[in-house]
Scaffold this motif. Structure first.
Motif, PDB file in Angstrom:
ATOM      1  N   THR A 195      -4.783  16.764  56.885  1.00 26.85           N
ATOM      2  CA  THR A 195      -3.418  17.228  57.126  1.00 26.85           C
ATOM      3  C   THR A 195      -2.537  16.754  55.970  1.00 26.85           C
ATOM      4  O   THR A 195      -2.975  15.964  55.125  1.00 26.85           O
ATOM      5  N   ALA A 196      -1.294  17.225  55.967  1.00 33.13           N
ATOM      6  CA  ALA A 196      -0.382  16.828  54.894  1.00 33.13           C
ATOM      7  C   ALA A 196      -0.146  15.326  54.906  1.00 33.13           C
ATOM      8  O   ALA A 196       0.118  14.718  53.870  1.00 33.13           O
TER       9      ALA A 196
ATOM     10  N   PHE B 241       0.230  29.207  53.274  1.00 35.20           N
ATOM     11  CA  PHE B 241       1.252  28.230  52.891  1.00 35.20           C
ATOM     12  C   PHE B 241       2.012  27.723  54.122  1.00 35.20           C
ATOM     13  O   PHE B 241       2.211  26.519  54.290  1.00 35.20           O
ATOM     14  N   PHE B 242       2.416  28.648  54.997  1.00 35.85           N
ATOM     15  CA  PHE B 242       3.165  28.228  56.195  1.00 35.85           C
ATOM     16  C   PHE B 242       2.321  27.296  57.060  1.00 35.85           C
ATOM     17  O   PHE B 242       2.806  26.301  57.583  1.00 35.85           O
ATOM     18  N   ARG B 243       1.046  27.659  57.225  1.00 32.23           N
ATOM     19  CA  ARG B 243       0.164  26.836  58.056  1.00 32.23           C
ATOM     20  C   ARG B 243      -0.157  25.490  57.369  1.00 32.23           C
ATOM     21  O   ARG B 243      -0.072  24.434  57.982  1.00 32.23           O
TER      22      ARG B 243
ATOM     23  N   ILE C 229       1.086  23.921  54.328  1.00 33.24           N
ATOM     24  CA  ILE C 229       2.080  23.013  53.749  1.00 33.24           C
ATOM     25  C   ILE C 229       3.252  22.801  54.696  1.00 33.24           C
ATOM     26  O   ILE C 229       3.523  21.672  55.116  1.00 33.24           O
ATOM     27  N   ASP C 230       3.927  23.874  55.081  1.00 30.93           N
ATOM     28  CA  ASP C 230       5.077  23.701  55.980  1.00 30.93           C
ATOM     29  C   ASP C 230       4.636  23.186  57.343  1.00 30.93           C
ATOM     30  O   ASP C 230       5.309  22.358  57.946  1.00 30.93           O
ATOM     31  N   GLY C 231       3.509  23.705  57.854  1.00 29.14           N
ATOM     32  CA  GLY C 231       3.021  23.267  59.161  1.00 29.14           C
ATOM     33  C   GLY C 231       2.225  21.975  59.102  1.00 29.14           C
ATOM     34  O   GLY C 231       1.982  21.348  60.122  1.00 29.14           O
ATOM     35  N   GLY C 232       1.801  21.583  57.931  1.00 27.41           N
ATOM     36  CA  GLY C 232       1.104  20.300  57.762  1.00 27.41           C
ATOM     37  C   GLY C 232      -0.398  20.358  57.993  1.00 27.41           C
ATOM     38  O   GLY C 232      -1.092  19.358  57.806  1.00 27.41           O
ATOM     39  N   ASP C 233      -0.958  21.501  58.403  1.00 20.99           N
ATOM     40  CA  ASP C 233      -2.391  21.594  58.680  1.00 20.99           C
ATOM     41  C   ASP C 233      -3.111  22.144  57.438  1.00 20.99           C
ATOM     42  O   ASP C 233      -3.428  23.327  57.351  1.00 20.99           O
ATOM     43  N   ILE C 234      -3.413  21.241  56.522  1.00 23.12           N
ATOM     44  CA  ILE C 234      -4.004  21.649  55.240  1.00 23.12           C
ATOM     45  C   ILE C 234      -5.357  22.331  55.461  1.00 23.12           C
ATOM     46  O   ILE C 234      -5.688  23.316  54.791  1.00 23.12           O
TER      47      ILE C 234
ATOM     48  N   HIS D 204       4.770  15.317  61.121  1.00 25.71           N
ATOM     49  CA  HIS D 204       3.388  15.669  60.773  1.00 25.71           C
ATOM     50  C   HIS D 204       2.820  14.782  59.663  1.00 25.71           C
ATOM     51  O   HIS D 204       1.645  14.852  59.350  1.00 25.71           O
ATOM     52  N   LEU D 205       3.679  13.953  59.078  1.00 26.19           N
ATOM     53  CA  LEU D 205       3.204  13.072  58.001  1.00 26.19           C
ATOM     54  C   LEU D 205       2.913  11.653  58.505  1.00 26.19           C
ATOM     55  O   LEU D 205       2.682  10.750  57.700  1.00 26.19           O
TER      56      LEU D 205
ATOM     57  N   GLU E  79       5.205  22.473  63.706  1.00 28.66           N
ATOM     58  CA  GLU E  79       4.415  23.629  63.261  1.00 28.66           C
ATOM     59  C   GLU E  79       4.883  24.920  63.941  1.00 28.66           C
ATOM     60  O   GLU E  79       4.899  25.988  63.321  1.00 28.66           O
TER      61      GLU E  79
ATOM     62  N   SER F 225       7.874  25.902  61.935  1.00 28.56           N
ATOM     63  CA  SER F 225       7.655  26.419  60.579  1.00 28.56           C
ATOM     64  C   SER F 225       6.859  27.724  60.560  1.00 28.56           C
ATOM     65  O   SER F 225       6.780  28.374  59.524  1.00 28.56           O
TER      66      SER F 225
END
Lengths: 300, 464
Positions: A44-45, A260-262, A264-269, B122-123, B417, B420
């Motif tokens: 994750t991010a 990208f939304f999933r 980076i923005d959503g944090g689920d790399i 989320h971080l 999530e 976003s």
């Protein structure tokens, strides 16, 4: 006498190749392997530590209706853009090889959309397509196609799913047509003049010469232009990001923006990488097609 | 006027292009970087509790009100001079910050202290626990505002993944002349009045309502406010998904009616700057936004600014709540080389929050009431030229009608999530466009939300 390195063809070849090899390894191979690794991980991010999760990210992506919509949109945008880019690129190329006064200036103007950074171009289009101040709407109002005020006085280019798709495609076509035109122009000027003259003497008209001489002779170049257009459209997210952010209601969402939304923005790399990796099969097919077309061109 | 608004449009379009997405109100940028008033509060300095040295690298957003950044940069260097820490401050567009933080955490190097304008739950695994800073701040200045606490503490793990010293309210902005003609000179106070007055204005003036249903931040905020006022929510207090309820369906049905009677398809195309532009241009009767659009209008279109007034969160069948417009989250990544300096700077910054509020032209509000005792006086007699001077007075009790993303639960990564990926605006938009019924739109949204919660719950970061 000991041979100098300049005399050793094998070593010299490697030395010359090395910058390209390093470039490809560092900027293509490593990120690709990383993407594959991330797609089967729970990274994750906030937590870059790698834990293998198998195909879970793919399962999650496949069960998400937005993923399928993004995939469909990606193909739609790419295929429609590609057809339009080829047709318009051919038209523009024909104009550009003609002899007329100010040819170089026209060539400069035609190339501008390609040389302008994509984000900057998209921002200009964002203004042109604005829901309130669109100059395109203003022109349509002046011409009587839209009501002067009130209901029906705006198109809402980016608010209607169909019009939003049309807008995204139009911007892709606008920015990539010059590239296709330049590629095709190179093909057109390479056609021996005597072939065209022979067809002319045999009584072939403009259309016949176009379809029976010019297009067959430039087909490999047209293929290269089409495939470059396809790849640039397929992998781009800037236009969608600036114009619609994927909306309305994911109508213009594409794989790159959804990844990208999933991711980076959503944090689920991990899931972002799985979505992005879906670009790979098509890109690989496109790359093979490009290489084949280029080889065909060499044979000719 | 059209010339001015076109210029504004270009400015905001430029900002939107730089990042877009969770893109904030880029058009909010104020052209006048200097606070107009002269009553800036005195700054204080308390010796750090530990010896500091080395370098402190800070990353934060380019504030919507540029005078804040001018103040902050000077403020940080003053602290650097007094403590002997070398401070570097980098401002970047807020839309770039999530990408930048993700890259820095992944690389294991970068800034020591990062600020963002939304929750960074989320971080959690990549940042230090800031419990000590929050507890020290609470020891010094009393109880932290609940919405800030719920946007920085994960109740499931007990970790303060961020430190939240401030926030920004999100009131209703309305054009007084329009609403006076609709028989509501003080603007709407309920969602029912909004529908009634908005319909009247649309019929008589052909000026629409400015509530977005687009894939952007303001749509996300206002639609959550509507849901909460109808008693609906994405999750309950224990972090279980609670979206599929009669209350959510009622909220979606209300919005469908509101759209049909007061809006055009324009609201599906909006970015974060659109409602500001429309309001300032006189094209919207009502929008929900912070005061920064109004501050911009004060500089660029004073007559429009004078006509913009504010109302608190609108009342619905089950209450009156609005989302925070901005939630400041400061994080210290695990790779930070100078966490001690980061924490001491945060306490110093918080101690001087009144100066931050003033430098931001009353945009930033503090999480500790005690630290901005002048706030109500400023709001009652705006030092930055509001006409009438008490126009912002209603913001004095904004804490009563504001809450965090995730309400009634915490702002956890699953909520982040959902935010976003714009599931909520799309849920409302699908029903409003007539693509599906309200019930189906809610059901489909729930089907998208459930796996997101399940995933983060499996990671141990979400309760329920």
């Amino acid at each position: 006498m000991k041979a100098k390195i300049a005399d050793r063809d094998g070593a010299l070849a490697w030395i010359f190749l090395m910058p390209s090899v390093v470039y490809i390894l560092a900027l293509v191979a490593v990120p690709f392997i990383l993407a594959v690794g991330l797609a089967v991980s729970d990274v994750t991010a906030g937590d870059p530590s790698f834990n293998f999760v198998g195909g879970k990210n793919f399962e999650a992506a496949f069960s998400d209706p937005v993923f399928w919509r993004s995939l469909g949109n990606t193909f739609l945008f790419t295929s429609v853009s590609m057809v339009l880019i080829v047709i318009l690129g051919k038209v523009v190329a024909n104009i550009l090889i003609a002899d007329f006064k100010g040819k170089w200036f026209v060539r400069f103007l035609v190339l501008l959309p390609w040389t302008t950074p994509v984000t900057l171009g998209a921002i200009s289009w964002l203004w042109l397509l604005d829901s309130i101040y669109s100059p395109i709407d203003w022109v349509l109002r002046q011409l009587g196609f839209l009501a002067p005020q009130g209901n029906g006085s705006n198109m809402y280019w980016l608010g209607e799913p169909g019009l939003a798709m049309l807008s995204v495609i139009a911007v892709h076509v606008w920015r990539l047509t010059p590239l296709a035109a330049v590629i095709m122009m190179a093909g057109l000027v390479a056609i021996p003049k005597d072939m065209d003259e022979a067809a002319r003497i045999d009584g072939a008209g403009w259309w016949r010469r176009m379809f029976e001489v010019t297009i067959p002779m430039t087909l490999p170049v047209i293929a290269v232009a089409a495939l470059f257009g396809a790849i640039f459209t397929f992998t781009d997210m800037a236009v969608v990001d600036v114009l619609t952010n994927g909306g309305p209601n994911n109508a213009t969402q594409v794989l790159t923006s959804w990844a990208f939304f999933r991711g980076i923005d959503g944090g689920d790399i991990g899931q972002g990488a799985a979505v992005a990796l879906f670009l790979f099969p098509l890109l690989m097919a496109a790359a093979i097609a490009i290489l084949r077309a280029v080889r065909k061109l060499e044979v000719h | 006027m059209s010339e001015i608004t076109r210029r504004m449009l270009l400015q905001s379009a430029g900002a939107a292009g730089v990042g877009a997405v969770l893109a904030g109100c880029a058009s909010d940028e104020d052209l006048n970087p200097t606070p107009a008033g002269t009553g800036a509060p005195q700054e204080t300095f308390t010796e750090p509790t530990r010896k500091l040295s080395g370098e402190l690298k800070i990353l934060l957003w380019s504030h919507f009100v540029p005078s804040h950044d001018t103040w902050f940069d000077r403020f940080a260097q003053d602290w650097a001079a007094k403590t002997g820490v070398k401070v570097t401050v980098d401002h970047i567009d807020q839309a770039q910050i999530p990408t930048r933080i993700a890259a820095e955490i992944s690389a294991g190097q970068g800034h020591d202290l990062v600020q963002f304008i939304a929750c960074l739950s989320h971080l959690e695994e990549g940042v230090l626990d800031l419990k000590d800073v929050t507890e020290e701040a609470s020891k010094r200045w009393g109880t932290q505002l609940e919405l800030c606490r719920k946007s920085s503490l994960n109740p499931k793990t007990g970790k303060f993944y961020a430190y939240s010293p401030g926030w920004v309210p999100d009131p209703g902005n309305f054009r007084k002349t329009l609403w006076t003609q609709a028989g509501l000179p003080n603007g709407p106070s309920t969602w029912e009045e909004l529908l009634k007055g908005g319909t009247e204005i649309m019929k008589s003036k052909n000026i629409q309502m400015g509530l977005g249903m687009s894939q952007e931040i303001d749509s996300n905020m206002v639609l959550r406010a509507l849901m909460w006022s109808f008693g609906a929510s994405i999750q309950d207090a224990s972090e279980k998904v609670s979206l599929n309820s009669p209350e959510t369906i009622a909220a979606v049905e209300y919005m469908t009616t509101l759209f049909k009677q007061t809006m055009t398809n324009e609201v599906f195309s909006w970015n974060a700057a659109s409602n500001n532009q429309g309001l300032v241009a006189g094209k919207l009767s009502y929008a929900v936004n912070s005061i920064s659009a109004y501050r911009t209008a004060q500089t660029q279109s004073p007559e429009v600014a004078d006509d913009i007034h504010f109302v608190p969160a609108l009342s619905g069948p089950r209450g009156a709540l609005a989302a925070q417009h901005v939630m400041y989250n400061w994080i210290v990544p695990k790779h930070a080389k100078n966490p001690d300096a980061s924490k001491e700077f945060l306490l110093h910054y918080t101690a001087n929050y009144a100066a931050a509020t003033y430098a931001s032209k009353l945009y930033d509000f503090c999480a500790w009431d005690k630290l901005t005792p002048q706030l109500n006086t400023w709001l009652a007699t705006d030092p930055f030229g509001s006409k009438p001077a008490d126009k912002l007075k209603l913001l004095g009790d904004a804490t009563k009608w504001s809450t965090n993303i995730g309400h009634p639960g915490p702002a956890n990564p699953a909520e982040g999530e959902v935010f976003s990926t714009f599931i909520i605006p799309n849920m409302f938009a699908r029903a409003a466009r007539g693509e599906v019924s309200a019930r189906q739109a809610v059901l489909d949204a729930e089907n998208q939300i459930n796996p997101i919660f399940a995933k983060w719950r499996a990671k141990g970061l979400v309760g329920g």
